[in-house]
Design an enzyme around this catalytic site. Structure first.
Site, PDB file in Angstrom:
ATOM      1  N   CYS A 122       0.873  -1.170   0.000  1.00 17.96           N
ATOM      2  CA  CYS A 122       0.000   0.000   0.000  1.00 17.96           C
ATOM      3  C   CYS A 122       0.911   1.221   0.000  1.00 17.96           C
ATOM      4  CB  CYS A 122      -0.863   0.044   1.254  1.00 17.96           C
ATOM      5  SG  CYS A 122      -1.873  -1.408   1.476  1.00 17.96           S
ATOM      6  N   ARG A 124       1.347   1.600  -5.935  1.00 17.48           N
ATOM      7  CA  ARG A 124       1.512   0.671  -4.807  1.00 17.48           C
ATOM      8  C   ARG A 124       0.187   0.036  -4.378  1.00 17.48           C
ATOM      9  NH1 ARG A 124       6.293   1.262  -2.199  1.00 17.48           N
ATOM     10  NH2 ARG A 124       5.391   0.276  -0.361  1.00 17.48           N
ATOM     11  N   TRP A 131      -3.908  -1.597  -1.237  1.00 14.68           N
ATOM     12  CA  TRP A 131      -3.947  -2.856  -2.003  1.00 14.68           C
ATOM     13  C   TRP A 131      -4.348  -3.892  -0.972  1.00 14.68           C
ATOM     14  CZ3 TRP A 131      -3.807  -4.266  -6.943  1.00 14.68           C
ATOM     15  CH2 TRP A 131      -3.567  -5.597  -7.259  1.00 14.68           C
ATOM     16  N   ASN A 181       1.073   0.137   6.005  1.00 20.70           N
ATOM     17  CA  ASN A 181       1.465  -0.694   4.870  1.00 20.70           C
ATOM     18  C   ASN A 181       2.178  -1.907   5.442  1.00 20.70           C
ATOM     19  OD1 ASN A 181       2.436  -1.721   2.419  1.00 20.70           O
ATOM     20  ND2 ASN A 181       4.274  -0.464   2.524  1.00 20.70           N
ATOM     21  N   GLY A 182       1.649  -3.092   5.188  1.00 24.83           N
ATOM     22  CA  GLY A 182       2.266  -4.307   5.705  1.00 24.83           C
ATOM     23  C   GLY A 182       1.182  -5.294   6.114  1.00 24.83           C
ATOM     24  N   GLU A 199       8.062 -21.709 -17.939  1.00 25.74           N
ATOM     25  CA  GLU A 199       7.907 -20.318 -17.507  1.00 25.74           C
ATOM     26  C   GLU A 199       9.042 -19.451 -18.062  1.00 25.74           C
ATOM     27  OE1 GLU A 199       5.776 -18.458 -16.520  1.00 25.74           O
ATOM     28  OE2 GLU A 199       6.725 -16.782 -15.508  1.00 25.74           O
ATOM     29  N   LYS A 213       8.689 -16.057 -20.524  1.00 28.03           N
ATOM     30  CA  LYS A 213       9.233 -14.730 -20.197  1.00 28.03           C
ATOM     31  C   LYS A 213       9.993 -14.158 -21.391  1.00 28.03           C
ATOM     32  CE  LYS A 213       7.394 -13.733 -17.438  1.00 28.03           C
ATOM     33  NZ  LYS A 213       6.459 -14.616 -16.876  1.00 28.03           N
ATOM     34  N   GLU A 269       7.672 -13.189 -24.299  1.00 26.20           N
ATOM     35  CA  GLU A 269       6.841 -12.008 -24.045  1.00 26.20           C
ATOM     36  C   GLU A 269       7.577 -10.694 -24.228  1.00 26.20           C
ATOM     37  OE1 GLU A 269       5.534 -13.043 -19.912  1.00 26.20           O
ATOM     38  OE2 GLU A 269       3.680 -12.144 -20.630  1.00 26.20           O
ATOM     39  N   HIS A 316      13.705 -36.532 -29.958  1.00 28.77           N
ATOM     40  CA  HIS A 316      12.455 -36.888 -30.651  1.00 28.77           C
ATOM     41  C   HIS A 316      11.970 -35.762 -31.563  1.00 28.77           C
ATOM     42  CE1 HIS A 316      12.080 -40.547 -28.312  1.00 28.77           C
ATOM     43  NE2 HIS A 316      12.442 -39.822 -27.253  1.00 28.77           N
ATOM     44  N   LYS A 321      -1.960  -6.714 -19.412  1.00 26.33           N
ATOM     45  CA  LYS A 321      -1.669  -7.317 -18.111  1.00 26.33           C
ATOM     46  C   LYS A 321      -2.726  -8.350 -17.748  1.00 26.33           C
ATOM     47  CE  LYS A 321       0.381  -7.889 -14.162  1.00 26.33           C
ATOM     48  NZ  LYS A 321       1.498  -8.839 -14.248  1.00 26.33           N
TER      49      LYS A 321
HETATM   50  O1  M6R Z   1      -3.941 -12.696 -14.015  1.00 22.52           O
HETATM   51  P1  M6R Z   1      -3.687 -14.116 -14.417  1.00 22.52           P
HETATM   52  O2  M6R Z   1      -2.707 -14.799 -13.536  1.00 22.52           O
HETATM   53  O3  M6R Z   1      -4.941 -14.898 -14.583  1.00 22.52           O
HETATM   54  O4  M6R Z   1      -3.029 -13.992 -15.853  1.00 22.52           O
HETATM   55  C1  M6R Z   1      -2.743 -15.139 -16.595  1.00 22.52           C
HETATM   56  C2  M6R Z   1      -1.872 -14.803 -17.765  1.00 22.52           C
HETATM   57  O5  M6R Z   1      -2.521 -13.905 -18.623  1.00 22.52           O
HETATM   58  C3  M6R Z   1      -0.534 -14.184 -17.324  1.00 22.52           C
HETATM   59  O6  M6R Z   1       0.152 -15.027 -16.465  1.00 22.52           O
HETATM   60  C4  M6R Z   1       0.356 -13.893 -18.535  1.00 22.52           C
HETATM   61  O7  M6R Z   1       0.738 -15.083 -19.161  1.00 22.52           O
HETATM   62  C5  M6R Z   1       1.550 -13.064 -18.083  1.00 22.52           C
HETATM   63  N1  M6R Z   1       1.761 -11.973 -18.972  1.00 22.52           N
HETATM   64  C6  M6R Z   1       2.799 -13.853 -17.986  1.00 22.52           C
HETATM   65  O8  M6R Z   1       3.928 -13.105 -17.729  1.00 22.52           O
END
Ligand code: M6R
Length: 621
Positions: free
Chosen positions: A2, A27, A75, A101-102, A491, A495, A498, A514, A616
């Site tokens: 927060c 925040r 938050w 905040n905490g 994962e 990254k 993206e 394979h 996002k």
């Molecule tokens: O908010 P969510 O965790 O449901 O979002 C899922 C995906 O859209 C999200 O993880 C997306 O793949 C990210 N940009 C990954 O870095």
């Protein structure tokens, strides 16, 4: 996370506080509020659910007038976003106001203790206990010695477990604010006949660049014309102010070039905040159990776990699948939420479905959750956003306390989701007899060591940065690993895709022959994730195979045995601290992959916080 703000000076406090909160909105932005000590000695609180605009609309109907006040942008962690749960919180008499905040881990027993002594609570928050506790020490018969507000705050702090940055205002003290911190940031801005408080520098830069950074367990009494600094025991200390020369944008990112880098570095704290309140400690302060009572997961034995999610959250789910099988000996499977919703899944009341989403607003994930509700299976949501659609529509919610994640590429959401999932897997393993007491306790100690493990990995940032500078332009990057390391590979590849826009893929190392090996050439980087010593020999062969075809190689492995095995064959080796359970390795192994993606993107000139074509939160199908 927060944002908190405070002002004591000669100008109207309310507009200064909202101005500061505007700079702290990154925040937290689910609600906001201020408390102003009006000239006639009344502490007036104005707060509203929603973004800061909602508070400003409310203030436009009636602005409190006074030259001392505190403010907060929230938050949510404890208690959903609502007017009542917004800060500032006051004691029963409305005479002491607090912004925080905490997370106060022991707020429930404190609340009961205070209620038994007459305190009347309004909200569901952990913060309200602080206002009530300060009031208790300030007012009650047996505490008459605590005549000053500062002493009362210090007495209250002795009772608090958890993290806090606090600003306290009291109707009886129109000349001062009290500020204290432990594990959450707080700075004091020094003006002329006015002083300021804030979680972060951006909120102060319009007024001053001379600040005191409070360290953990330090406290301050902030007056209009001076500031007295103290230790947590109330001893006076002297510090030199620091000159801040960041611009506002840099300050919002705490000096990091991007939110993504800041969020990568926030992971030790985010993991600690998500983990510690759920652990139970013995009298020696050693973790001995996990408290998941509120989730009510173990009334009947868990037979099958189905996890569903999208993107990064789905990768956390894949780690969890292996963890449930290894630690709890429970059958577990993962279905992408976008597939699950159309898959006519076979579910029964014996199944537990875990839906994972950082935002709690992803359209496919919500659709999957709603189809589970119709099936009669048990349902648990893991999310970072209190009051999100997922949290509201699911009876049992387990929160990651990562704070707002601003960068599109998820980092701290992933590691905190892993913590929640590990906690459930370990508890299930213990309750259902797959883990004996000794291994259970060792695993809990291992969880507690993860934040310092992350720090150790982060200390190798320069090595990752140099490697990224050499490799960012590769046209293909393959990540490979087995079992837990395969989940990390998935994962890691996401990254890089993206934010560096590289064609990057993950595959289970055994699959190399394979098919994927046909793609390997001199324009390929292969990142090998190898945290399980039992599989090192096999991975060494994989590395030889790709190197003989001209690929560059990076190995992410554990210290000691991993270095010995891979240093002779790989171009670069990056080491991780050991973990007590193989299941915990992804939480550390993903950190260099996050850093690698980040530095590749920066090298290429991309904005890692705002990758092309991505949002996002994917709230449409
Ligand atoms: O908010 P969510 O965790 O449901 O979002 C899922 C995906 O859209 C999200 O993880 C997306 O793949 C990210 N940009 C990954 O870095």
């Amino acid at each position: 996370m927060c944002g908190i703000a405070g002002y004591v000076g000669y100008r109207e406090a309310a507009p200064l506080l909202t101005g500061a909160l505007r700079k702290l909105e990154y925040r937290g932005y689910d609600s906001a509020g201020i408390a102003v000590l009006e000239t006639e000695g009344v502490l007036t609180v104005c707060k509203a659910k929603g973004p800061l605009d909602a508070l400003e609309r409310r203030l436009a109907e009636g602005m409190p007038h006074g030259t001392l006040g505190i403010g907060h942008t929230r938050w949510a962690t404890h208690g959903e976003p609502s007017d009542i749960n917004s800060h500032p919180h006051t004691d029963t008499h409305g005479a002491i106001a607090v912004v925080h905040n905490g997370i106060i881990e022991n707020y429930l027993p404190l609340k009961q203790w205070l209620e038994a002594r007459g305190a009347v609570f309004q909200s569901d928050t952990d913060t309200e206990v602080i206002a009530q506790l300060v009031s208790y020490y300030y007012h009650v018969e047996e505490a008459r010695t605590h005549t000053s507000l500062f002493d009362a705050v210090l007495s209250a702090l002795y009772r608090l477990e958890g993290s806090y940055a606090l600003a306290v205002a009291a109707a009886a003290f129109p000349d001062r604010l009290i500020a204290v911190r432990k594990d959450s940031p707080l700075i004091i801005g020094l003006g002329t006949k006015e002083n300021f408080l804030a979680s972060d520098a951006p909120a102060l830069l319009a007024h001053t660049r001379e600040v005191y950074y409070l360290e953990d367990h330090e406290a301050a009494v902030v007056y209009r014309d001076h500031v007295d600094l103290y230790t947590g025991e109330g001893e006076r200390i002297i510090k030199n102010p620091v000159h801040v020369d960041w611009d506002t944008a840099a300050a919002e990112k705490a000096g990091y070039a991007h939110f993504m880098l800041k969020e990568i570095h926030e992971q030790p704290r985010a993991v600690t905040d998500t983990l510690r309140p759920r652990l139970v400690y013995d009298s020696a302060g050693i973790p001995c159990d996990i408290n998941l009572d509120a989730l009510d997961l173990f009334k009947t034995p868990l037979r099958r776990i189905v996890l569903t999610a999208c993107g990064t959250a789905a990768h956390a789910a894949i780690v969890a699948k292996y963890a449930f099988i290894r630690l709890a000996r429970i059958h577990a499977e993962v279905e992408l939420a976008s597939e699950f919703r159309y898959g006519e899944p076979l579910l029964s009341s014996d199944d537990l479905v875990i839906v994972v989403s950082q935002s709690g607003e992803t359209a496919d994930t919500l659709a999957a959750m709603r189809s589970v509700k119709k099936s009669g299976a048990r349902l648990l949501a893991i999310t970072n956003v209190v009051g999100s659609t997922l949290a509201r529509e699911t009876d049992a919610t387990f929160y990651t306390w990562a704070g707002p994640e601003i960068a599109v590429a998820s980092t701290k959401a992933f590691t905190t989701q892993l913590i929640c999932l590990y906690l459930i897997a370990l508890k299930a393993g213990f309750v259902q007899g797959a883990l004996n007491n000794e291994r259970y306790r060792a695993a809990l100690a291992g969880l507690e060591a993860l934040p310092s493990g992350i720090e150790a990995v982060l200390s190798q940032t320069e090595l990752v940065q140099r490697f990224a500078a050499r490799q960012f332009n590769k046209s293909k990057v393959f990540f490979m690993g087995r079992q837990f390391d395969y989940a990390t590979a998935l994962e890691s590849a996401l990254k890089l895709k993206e934010i560096n826009y590289t064609h990057s893929e993950a595959f289970a190392a055994g699959e190399l022959k394979h098919g994927p090996i046909a793609l390997v050439d001199t324009d390929t980087l292969v990142v090998v994730i190898a945290t399980d010593p039992a599989l090192f020999d096999k991975v060494v062969s994989n590395i030889r195979e790709v190197r003989s075809r001209g690929a560059s190689t990076l190995v992410i492995t554990r210290k000691g045995a991993g270095e010995t095995a891979f240093a002779p064959v790989a171009e670069e080796v990056l080491t991780l601290p050991e973990t007590t359970e193989a299941a915990f390795a992804p939480l550390l192994a993903v950190i260099p992959a996050q850093l690698f993606a980040y530095y590749c993107a920066v090298q290429r000139g991309n904005d890692p916080d705002k990758p092309r074509n991505l949002a996002k939160s994917v709230t449409v199908e």
